[in-house]
Design an enzyme around this catalytic site. Structure first.
Site, PDB file in Angstrom:
ATOM      1  N   HIS A   6      42.888 128.384 128.405  1.00 34.82           N
ATOM      2  CA  HIS A   6      43.042 127.783 126.896  1.00 34.82           C
ATOM      3  C   HIS A   6      42.330 126.353 126.458  1.00 34.82           C
ATOM      4  O   HIS A   6      41.536 126.165 127.384  1.00 34.82           O
ATOM      5  CB  HIS A   6      44.771 127.063 127.083  1.00 34.82           C
ATOM      6  CG  HIS A   6      45.471 127.706 127.949  1.00 34.82           C
ATOM      7  ND1 HIS A   6      47.205 127.701 127.468  1.00 34.82           N
ATOM      8  CD2 HIS A   6      45.338 129.131 128.030  1.00 34.82           C
ATOM      9  CE1 HIS A   6      47.563 128.621 128.143  1.00 34.82           C
ATOM     10  NE2 HIS A   6      47.304 129.586 127.901  1.00 34.82           N
ATOM     11  N   GLU A  14      42.565 123.298 125.813  1.00 36.29           N
ATOM     12  CA  GLU A  14      42.620 122.242 127.293  1.00 36.29           C
ATOM     13  C   GLU A  14      41.495 122.366 127.850  1.00 36.29           C
ATOM     14  O   GLU A  14      40.439 121.981 128.981  1.00 36.29           O
ATOM     15  CB  GLU A  14      44.149 121.870 127.903  1.00 36.29           C
ATOM     16  CG  GLU A  14      44.765 120.676 126.435  1.00 36.29           C
ATOM     17  CD  GLU A  14      45.457 122.426 125.904  1.00 36.29           C
ATOM     18  OE1 GLU A  14      46.504 121.261 125.429  1.00 36.29           O
ATOM     19  OE2 GLU A  14      45.536 123.119 125.779  1.00 36.29           O
ATOM     20  N   CYS A  72      50.773 123.039 128.015  1.00 40.83           N
ATOM     21  CA  CYS A  72      51.144 123.245 128.675  1.00 40.83           C
ATOM     22  C   CYS A  72      51.096 123.391 130.179  1.00 40.83           C
ATOM     23  O   CYS A  72      50.964 122.157 130.383  1.00 40.83           O
ATOM     24  CB  CYS A  72      51.409 125.505 127.991  1.00 40.83           C
ATOM     25  SG  CYS A  72      49.608 126.085 129.516  1.00 40.83           S
ATOM     26  N   CYS A 125      47.959 123.899 131.700  1.00 38.06           N
ATOM     27  CA  CYS A 125      47.074 122.713 131.186  1.00 38.06           C
ATOM     28  C   CYS A 125      46.796 121.033 131.186  1.00 38.06           C
ATOM     29  O   CYS A 125      46.608 120.534 132.093  1.00 38.06           O
ATOM     30  CB  CYS A 125      47.175 123.406 129.133  1.00 38.06           C
ATOM     31  SG  CYS A 125      46.222 124.668 128.705  1.00 38.06           S
TER      32      CYS A 125
END
Length: 166
Positions: free
Chosen positions: A63, A65, A93, A96
């Site tokens: 992801h 992040e 999320c 993250c």
């Protein structure tokens, strides 16, 4: 992605968010992954950049992040980002968000919400709903196994004199 922005003029919070959104757009249009981008900032400079790269790397943890945190940690040669801020194009999320906590980043700025992500087909909000449930009520089956044996490693860690705490 390891490149630092060195500039004599400090950037503003809006400019940092613009950079995160630009990374999201570039990654999405470049076929690298979903529409998510992120920057890590320290002392007014970008020290880490990330884009969602889940589909291009076949890595569900890639992801924006997480990739930005990895980039910042590599660039700064540390695993703790206690003096940094994170700017991301979408509310992190749960994975993250946990990475933010593990990296010890004290402040997060985000654009879209997890409800916005759910509206376009992402699982962020669903996972947030799953996390507080007791393990037996989650859609992912959780089964304890060999705890006594696993505890020996934890006991060895607790007794380890030269461990690096994090």
């Amino acid at each position: 992605m390891a490149r630092l922005l060195l500039s004599s003029v400090p950037m503003t919070q809006d400019e940092f968010m613009h950079e995160a959104i630009k990374l999201a757009e570039d990654g999405m249009h470049g076929g690298r992954g979903g529409p998510f981008g992120c920057v890590v900032v320290r002392a007014g400079e970008i020290v880490g950049r990330g884009q969602n790269r889940v589909t291009s790397t076949n890595d569900p943890t890639a992801h924006a992040e997480v990739t930005a945190i990895r980039d910042a940690c590599t660039n700064l040669n540390t695993f703790q980002l206690t003096d940094c801020e994170l700017y991301t194009s979408c509310e992190p999320c749960p994975m993250c968000l946990a990475a933010v906590y593990w990296a010890r980043i004290p402040t997060v700025y985000y654009g879209n919400t997890r409800a916005d992500a759910a509206a376009i087909g992402f699982d962020d909000d669903f996972i947030y709903q799953q996390v507080p449930l007791p393990p037996e009520k989650r859609t992912v089956r959780m089964t304890p196994l060999q705890r006594e044996k696993a505890l020996t490693t934890f006991q060895a860690w607790a007794a380890k004199a030269d461990k690096v705490r994090y």
